[in-house]
Design a protein around this motif. Sequence first.
Motif, PDB file in Angstrom:
ATOM      1  N   LEU A  13      43.507  27.891  40.755  1.00 12.18           N
ATOM      2  CA  LEU A  13      42.362  28.047  39.982  1.00 12.18           C
ATOM      3  C   LEU A  13      42.778  28.103  38.352  1.00 12.18           C
ATOM      4  N   ARG A  14      42.145  27.797  37.309  1.00  9.01           N
ATOM      5  CA  ARG A  14      42.367  27.950  35.965  1.00  9.01           C
ATOM      6  C   ARG A  14      41.895  29.083  35.450  1.00  9.01           C
ATOM      7  N   LEU A  15      42.620  30.148  35.874  1.00  8.61           N
ATOM      8  CA  LEU A  15      41.833  31.583  35.586  1.00  8.61           C
ATOM      9  C   LEU A  15      42.385  32.047  34.340  1.00  8.61           C
ATOM     10  N   GLY A  16      41.455  32.764  33.413  1.00 11.20           N
ATOM     11  CA  GLY A  16      42.046  33.738  32.295  1.00 11.20           C
ATOM     12  C   GLY A  16      42.961  34.989  32.924  1.00 11.20           C
ATOM     13  N   ARG A  17      43.652  35.358  31.856  1.00 14.84           N
ATOM     14  CA  ARG A  17      44.256  36.548  32.290  1.00 14.84           C
ATOM     15  C   ARG A  17      43.343  37.751  32.952  1.00 14.84           C
ATOM     16  N   GLU A  18      42.152  38.009  32.027  1.00 15.46           N
ATOM     17  CA  GLU A  18      41.222  39.023  32.883  1.00 15.46           C
ATOM     18  C   GLU A  18      40.645  38.535  34.270  1.00 15.46           C
ATOM     19  N   GLU A  19      40.342  37.285  34.474  1.00 15.07           N
ATOM     20  CA  GLU A  19      39.720  36.890  35.940  1.00 15.07           C
ATOM     21  C   GLU A  19      40.835  37.061  36.777  1.00 15.07           C
ATOM     22  N   TYR A  20      42.081  36.748  36.435  1.00 19.29           N
ATOM     23  CA  TYR A  20      43.178  36.819  37.356  1.00 19.29           C
ATOM     24  C   TYR A  20      43.533  38.112  37.798  1.00 19.29           C
ATOM     25  N   CYS A  21      43.656  39.186  36.811  1.00 21.59           N
ATOM     26  CA  CYS A  21      44.063  40.468  37.124  1.00 21.59           C
ATOM     27  C   CYS A  21      42.835  40.963  37.814  1.00 21.59           C
ATOM     28  N   GLN A  22      41.598  40.646  37.794  1.00 23.36           N
ATOM     29  CA  GLN A  22      40.531  41.138  38.563  1.00 23.36           C
ATOM     30  C   GLN A  22      40.461  40.631  39.985  1.00 23.36           C
ATOM     31  N   ARG A  23      40.828  39.549  40.246  1.00 21.63           N
ATOM     32  CA  ARG A  23      40.952  38.974  41.455  1.00 21.63           C
ATOM     33  C   ARG A  23      42.092  39.605  42.231  1.00 21.63           C
ATOM     34  N   LEU A  24      43.330  39.528  41.514  1.00 23.23           N
ATOM     35  CA  LEU A  24      44.279  40.444  42.082  1.00 23.23           C
ATOM     36  C   LEU A  24      44.124  41.895  42.563  1.00 23.23           C
ATOM     37  N   LEU A  25      43.457  42.658  41.730  1.00 26.16           N
ATOM     38  CA  LEU A  25      43.087  44.025  42.066  1.00 26.16           C
ATOM     39  C   LEU A  25      42.045  43.751  43.078  1.00 26.16           C
ATOM     40  N   SER A  26      40.997  43.141  43.066  1.00 34.10           N
ATOM     41  CA  SER A  26      39.916  43.261  44.232  1.00 34.10           C
ATOM     42  C   SER A  26      40.572  42.889  45.481  1.00 34.10           C
ATOM     43  N   MET A  27      41.447  41.941  45.915  1.00 31.81           N
ATOM     44  CA  MET A  27      42.091  41.541  46.673  1.00 31.81           C
ATOM     45  C   MET A  27      43.101  42.847  47.592  1.00 31.81           C
ATOM     46  N   LEU A  28      43.660  43.575  46.428  1.00 31.82           N
ATOM     47  CA  LEU A  28      44.273  45.037  46.957  1.00 31.82           C
ATOM     48  C   LEU A  28      43.185  45.839  47.223  1.00 31.82           C
ATOM     49  N   ILE A  29      42.006  46.153  46.596  1.00 32.43           N
ATOM     50  CA  ILE A  29      41.111  47.284  47.052  1.00 32.43           C
ATOM     51  C   ILE A  29      40.290  46.701  48.342  1.00 32.43           C
ATOM     52  N   VAL A  30      40.325  45.480  48.584  1.00 37.64           N
ATOM     53  CA  VAL A  30      39.831  45.515  49.895  1.00 37.64           C
ATOM     54  C   VAL A  30      40.906  44.870  50.870  1.00 37.64           C
ATOM     55  N   SER A  31      41.982  44.865  50.710  1.00 30.58           N
ATOM     56  CA  SER A  31      43.038  44.416  51.536  1.00 30.58           C
ATOM     57  C   SER A  31      42.506  43.054  52.193  1.00 30.58           C
ATOM     58  N   GLY A  32      42.264  42.115  51.616  1.00 36.86           N
ATOM     59  CA  GLY A  32      42.024  40.728  51.808  1.00 36.86           C
ATOM     60  C   GLY A  32      41.648  39.992  51.231  1.00 36.86           C
ATOM     61  N   SER A  33      40.999  38.604  51.480  1.00 34.47           N
ATOM     62  CA  SER A  33      40.848  37.573  50.457  1.00 34.47           C
ATOM     63  C   SER A  33      39.760  38.025  49.451  1.00 34.47           C
ATOM     64  N   TYR A  34      39.993  37.274  48.347  1.00 32.48           N
ATOM     65  CA  TYR A  34      38.801  37.844  47.159  1.00 32.48           C
ATOM     66  C   TYR A  34      37.587  37.563  47.817  1.00 32.48           C
TER      67      TYR A  34
END
Length: 301
Positions: A13-34
């Motif tokens: 995905l061509r993500l900006g820094r904000e979107e990339y950090c958001q997706r990484l943190l979301s995957m950690l919070i739910v312990s699964g795929s975005y």
Amino acid sequence: MTIEDPIHMLGRLRLGREEYCQRLLSMLIVSGSYPRWNSRTHPSPQGVQFLRSLDELSFGRSEWSGQPLFVDEFELRPRHDDEQGGAPDYAVLWKERLWMIELKTESSSHRRDQLSGYYALAGHHHPNLTVDLTYLTPPLTFTPPTEGNGRRFAHVTWAQILPLLQDAWSQGTDVERQVLTTLLAALDSIGSNWADWRAQRLGARRDEPPAVEVQAMALAEATARDGRQRAVDHPTADLEELQRLRLALRKAICAGPGQSPLRHVQPWLWNLTTSGGHALTASGQDTGFELRLSRYQKPMC
């Protein structure tokens, strides 16, 4: 659902820094795929630990009344067609409380009316809930929104939550620790050139695609000609960006000649949960939302 490799996601995905950090943190919070946008998900135990710590840092709150639901890209629909609507990056929901969290890694992406707009739309759509908002950013000077009337506001910096991230996931699985390490590296890059950071991780630069506004207008013109419904494949978008694109496209269509066939085309947001049918694009399949273009018999503006 398994957690996607963070470097694979960076290349896919061509993500900006904000979107990339958001997706990484979301995957950690739910312990699964975005998760798909605006879907309700139960946070993992480590996700609960992090959110409770962030809640306490924001508002001094240490007692939760039951386990909440977590939402990535929380949809706040516009109250009329000529309003944009809003989408805080995160929402945490209880029966009596809505806690919104907006993430920024780029100071330049701060918008003056964004936060007050969230309060206005949340109050309209969820009048029976208390509404809190945490603004998580780099060091930033701005005028905070007005509190009171059952709503609270907190400004927190990324530096303040680094210990919370470490406490929650430093002892996680190998994949979680990999995501955490990548997230911390991306946060550490704040202030530097994101394209260079991304290229270093991927080992190559990629050509930029045509502007999405140009793509969207071309699709609208095609739909005006043949009446076939189309969707804009925009994998870098967050929900609020799609809302902005819908409104910008509507304004461009309505500003055209009065007899233009384009005025019969309506841009609208398809939602997997409420609209029915299937996604027409890869980004729609991934997020559960896409910008669609439909032609109607009468002019739409």
